[in-house]
Design a protein around this motif. Structure first.
Motif, PDB file in Angstrom:
ATOM      1  N   GLY A  85       0.811  -1.211   0.000  1.00  0.00           N
ATOM      2  CA  GLY A  85       0.000   0.000   0.000  1.00  0.00           C
ATOM      3  C   GLY A  85       0.844   1.260   0.000  1.00  0.00           C
ATOM      4  O   GLY A  85       0.548   2.231  -0.708  1.00  0.00           O
ATOM      5  N   VAL A  86       1.909   1.268   0.810  1.00  0.00           N
ATOM      6  CA  VAL A  86       2.803   2.425   0.860  1.00  0.00           C
ATOM      7  C   VAL A  86       3.464   2.651  -0.502  1.00  0.00           C
ATOM      8  O   VAL A  86       3.589   3.792  -0.971  1.00  0.00           O
ATOM      9  CB  VAL A  86       3.869   2.237   1.964  1.00  0.00           C
ATOM     10  CG1 VAL A  86       4.950   3.315   1.857  1.00  0.00           C
ATOM     11  CG2 VAL A  86       3.217   2.285   3.337  1.00  0.00           C
ATOM     12  N   VAL A 179       9.430   5.959   1.082  1.00  0.00           N
ATOM     13  CA  VAL A 179      10.689   5.201   1.105  1.00  0.00           C
ATOM     14  C   VAL A 179      11.120   4.927   2.539  1.00  0.00           C
ATOM     15  O   VAL A 179      11.531   3.807   2.889  1.00  0.00           O
ATOM     16  CB  VAL A 179      11.787   5.959   0.329  1.00  0.00           C
ATOM     17  CG1 VAL A 179      13.135   5.259   0.497  1.00  0.00           C
ATOM     18  CG2 VAL A 179      11.423   6.061  -1.151  1.00  0.00           C
ATOM     19  N   LEU A 180      11.027   5.950   3.406  1.00  0.00           N
ATOM     20  CA  LEU A 180      11.397   5.789   4.810  1.00  0.00           C
ATOM     21  C   LEU A 180      10.566   4.709   5.488  1.00  0.00           C
ATOM     22  O   LEU A 180      11.089   3.855   6.220  1.00  0.00           O
ATOM     23  CB  LEU A 180      11.221   7.128   5.549  1.00  0.00           C
ATOM     24  CG  LEU A 180      11.429   7.113   7.062  1.00  0.00           C
ATOM     25  CD1 LEU A 180      12.880   6.760   7.391  1.00  0.00           C
ATOM     26  CD2 LEU A 180      11.055   8.470   7.666  1.00  0.00           C
ATOM     27  N   ILE A 181       9.262   4.718   5.239  1.00  0.00           N
ATOM     28  CA  ILE A 181       8.367   3.726   5.854  1.00  0.00           C
ATOM     29  C   ILE A 181       8.710   2.323   5.380  1.00  0.00           C
ATOM     30  O   ILE A 181       8.758   1.372   6.172  1.00  0.00           O
ATOM     31  CB  ILE A 181       6.898   4.066   5.527  1.00  0.00           C
ATOM     32  CG1 ILE A 181       6.497   5.385   6.181  1.00  0.00           C
ATOM     33  CG2 ILE A 181       5.973   2.951   6.001  1.00  0.00           C
ATOM     34  CD1 ILE A 181       5.219   5.970   5.628  1.00  0.00           C
ATOM     35  N   LEU A 182       8.961   2.163   4.095  1.00  0.00           N
ATOM     36  CA  LEU A 182       9.270   0.843   3.549  1.00  0.00           C
ATOM     37  C   LEU A 182      10.546   0.269   4.157  1.00  0.00           C
ATOM     38  O   LEU A 182      10.609  -0.911   4.512  1.00  0.00           O
ATOM     39  CB  LEU A 182       9.396   0.920   2.029  1.00  0.00           C
ATOM     40  CG  LEU A 182       8.092   1.161   1.252  1.00  0.00           C
ATOM     41  CD1 LEU A 182       8.387   1.396  -0.225  1.00  0.00           C
ATOM     42  CD2 LEU A 182       7.137  -0.006   1.419  1.00  0.00           C
ATOM     43  N   VAL A 183      11.563   1.095   4.306  1.00  0.00           N
ATOM     44  CA  VAL A 183      12.824   0.628   4.888  1.00  0.00           C
ATOM     45  C   VAL A 183      12.624   0.253   6.351  1.00  0.00           C
ATOM     46  O   VAL A 183      13.060  -0.816   6.812  1.00  0.00           O
ATOM     47  CB  VAL A 183      13.910   1.706   4.744  1.00  0.00           C
ATOM     48  CG1 VAL A 183      15.171   1.299   5.513  1.00  0.00           C
ATOM     49  CG2 VAL A 183      14.248   1.937   3.275  1.00  0.00           C
ATOM     50  N   ALA A 184      11.934   1.121   7.111  1.00  0.00           N
ATOM     51  CA  ALA A 184      11.733   0.850   8.535  1.00  0.00           C
ATOM     52  C   ALA A 184      10.877  -0.391   8.752  1.00  0.00           C
ATOM     53  O   ALA A 184      11.175  -1.229   9.614  1.00  0.00           O
ATOM     54  CB  ALA A 184      11.084   2.065   9.204  1.00  0.00           C
ATOM     55  N   ALA A 185       9.811  -0.538   7.976  1.00  0.00           N
ATOM     56  CA  ALA A 185       8.917  -1.685   8.152  1.00  0.00           C
ATOM     57  C   ALA A 185       9.634  -2.999   7.903  1.00  0.00           C
ATOM     58  O   ALA A 185       9.356  -4.008   8.570  1.00  0.00           O
ATOM     59  CB  ALA A 185       7.711  -1.553   7.216  1.00  0.00           C
TER      60      ALA A 185
END
Length: 540
Positions: A85-86, A179-185
């Motif tokens: 989704g992100v 991008v930040l959310i994908l890396v952290a998740a």
């Protein structure tokens, strides 16, 4: 062993931060658009109906798919669904940022709605699966406070980007955040899925889209196409005297009836349903969803009219408008700090009611003081009160709705709860937008008629003001021949904003009444905190 538990604790809270940022992504985007609308109108030349569709195209898809994707996340994996989704949301944001026309911007917003519908319910179900007991209550409070706070920080960010750069950056800012959310998740969010996987009712999913689409389309297009008979030249694609608006509304209502009938029949024979009807036997879930839907009708719809009024009537630019709306953020952040102290002395339902009362005071106060001569000094205090109410009500109502839901049903329950809010939000924006522009048109036409302006000239001025969502007012003021009409337009748009605020207050009052059912359902049950701990222990 203790060291491993400590690492696990830290990982859970980092996961909470990550899903909160994911929620911020979709909430900030929605509120940024409010501030950017006047600039989008100027740049792309869209009319007032398209203005509403820039908002509603996203909300319509968002609300329509929440149930389907909430259930699907239980099967596919909640972290995986959120990350997909992100990614979709980020790509759609890029398309919106480079859109050369209103039609393509609306199309990009439709795609954003798909991504947002994958993000919101999965963040809730990830929290439900990750935290237990008291920690779950704290996590829900953080999640809800994030929504309240970001709903107000968004306009400031959008105002800065729109004023100093371009409205296109209001969408472009989503890309690095995605991008930040994908890396952290990938590092801190654990995958989870339900062991009890049900099938999906695709026909019911289609009926839900028909229901929401028909009703929202009718409410938005009523004033431009005609509420009963088709306005001359309004719809070349519709050859009938009967307007498409009542047809769309009827289709929407019939779709909703068919959805309920189909779901009940399938549930009776044990077949999978889009909404697990058994969840509605839980009083807190059933009554809380009703309250969430009604409250959402009034909660964020007013944010459509305020930026338009602040910029086109009071003359503030986008950045100044953002700073004014920070008052809402301030109130919400104060509420997030006060919520836990209040819950320790009162029930969560009591805190929800207090929040709704504060929202009513704030939004009705804005309507009471609104005038063409208003300044930020008279508006900000009521925004602070309104934001305080949003911060209390949003967080605690979410906790009440999901407190008794088994973990294995968290995706479906989160999707249902989110859908209730989004349906309310969609209807709120549609209804309050209709109130704003219909009142503005009627008031301006009456004022010009009192001055003896011929009908054809009145129509030109009214259409220019309404179709531009007030953006034509500054141009009218610069021309001496139309300066008087500009003053009338300011008065008319102020009246429309005032009526919109009062309508929002009326919906919130209905929502306050809906919370009374929550109180009755708790009389013969243990406190929410105790039940939540039992459910968490059972789910574990």
């Amino acid at each position: 062993m203790l060291e491993e538990e400590a690492v696990g604790d830290r990982r859970r809270w980092f996961a909470l931060v990550t899903v909160s940022i994911a929620v911020s992504l979709i909430i900030v985007d929605s509120t940024i658009v409010n501030v950017a609308i006047p600039s989008i109108v100027d740049d792309l030349g869209i009319d007032s109906t398209q203005v509403q569709w820039v908002q509603e195209s996203y909300t319509l898809v968002f609300a329509s798919l929440l149930l389907v994707l909430g259930v699907a996340a239980d099967r596919w994996g909640r972290r995986r669904t959120m990350m997909v989704g992100v990614a979709i949301f980020g790509v759609a944001s890029l398309l919106a940022a480079i859109a050369p026309s209103g039609a393509l911007l609306i199309a990009a917003r439709l795609v954003q709605g798909v991504g947002g519908a994958m993000i919101l319910p999965t963040t809730l179900s990830i929290i439900n699966a990750t935290f237990r007991g008291r920690e779950r209550g704290i996590a829900f409070a953080v999640w809800g406070s994030t929504i309240g706070g970001m709903a107000a920080v968004g306009p400031l960010l959008g105002g800065w980007l729109t004023t100093d750069f371009s409205w296109r950056w209001a969408f472009g800012i989503n890309i690095p955040l995605a991008v930040l959310i994908l890396v952290a998740a990938a590092f801190v969010v654990d995958e989870s899925r339900s062991d009890d996987v049900r099938g999906t009712d695709l026909a019911a999913a289609l009926l839900s889209v028909v229901t929401f689409g028909g009703i929202v389309f009718g409410l938005i297009e009523g004033r431009s196409l005609g509420w009963w008979t088709t306005r001359d030249g309004a719809a070349d694609w519709w050859p009938f005297a009967l307007s498409p608006v009542p047809v769309a509304l009827a289709v929407g209502v019939l779709g909703g009836v068919a959805f309920v009938v189909r779901s009940r029949r399938r549930s009776a024979r044990g077949a999978p349903t889009l909404i697990p009807l058994g969840l509605f036997s839980i009083p807190s879930f059933r009554n809380g969803n009703v309250a969430a839907l009604v409250v959402s009708l009034g909660e964020f719809g007013i944010l459509l009219s305020l930026p338009i009024w602040l910029q086109n009537v009071l003359g503030y630019d986008a950045l100044q408008t953002g700073w004014i709306l920070v008052g809402l953020a301030g109130g919400s952040f104060v509420a997030s700090g006060a919520a836990q102290a209040l819950i320790s002395r009162f029930s969560a339902v009591a805190v929800v009611r207090a929040g709704i009362v504060a929202e009513i005071v704030g939004v009705v106060g804005i309507g009471a003081v609104a005038s063409p001569d208003s300044t930020w000094v008279t508006i900000v205090p009521f925004l602070v009160v309104y934001g305080f109410g949003v911060g209390l009500a949003t967080a605690q109502l979410t906790g009440v709705v999901l407190a008794d839901v088994p973990v294995q049903e968290s995706g479906a329950a989160s999707g249902t709860q989110s859908t209730a809010r989004q349906v309310g939000s969609a209807l709120g924006i549609a209804i309050l937008g209709t109130v704003l522009f219909t009142t503005t048109a009627a008031e301006l036409d009456a004022r010009l008629a009192d001055q003896g302006v011929p009908e054809d000239q009145r129509t030109q001025v009214v259409d220019a003001v309404v179709d531009s969502a007030g953006g034509a007012i500054p141009a009218l003021a610069e021309d001496q021949r139309t300066a008087a009409a500009a003053d009338d337009a300011r008065e008319a748009l102020t009246q429309g904003t005032r009526y919109s605020a009062f309508a929002a207050g009326a919906f919130l009052l209905l929502g306050l009444g809906a919370t009374l059912a929550l109180g009755r359902s708790r009389d013969d049950e243990r406190p929410t905190r105790d039940r939540a701990e039992d459910v968490a222990g059972h789910g574990a």
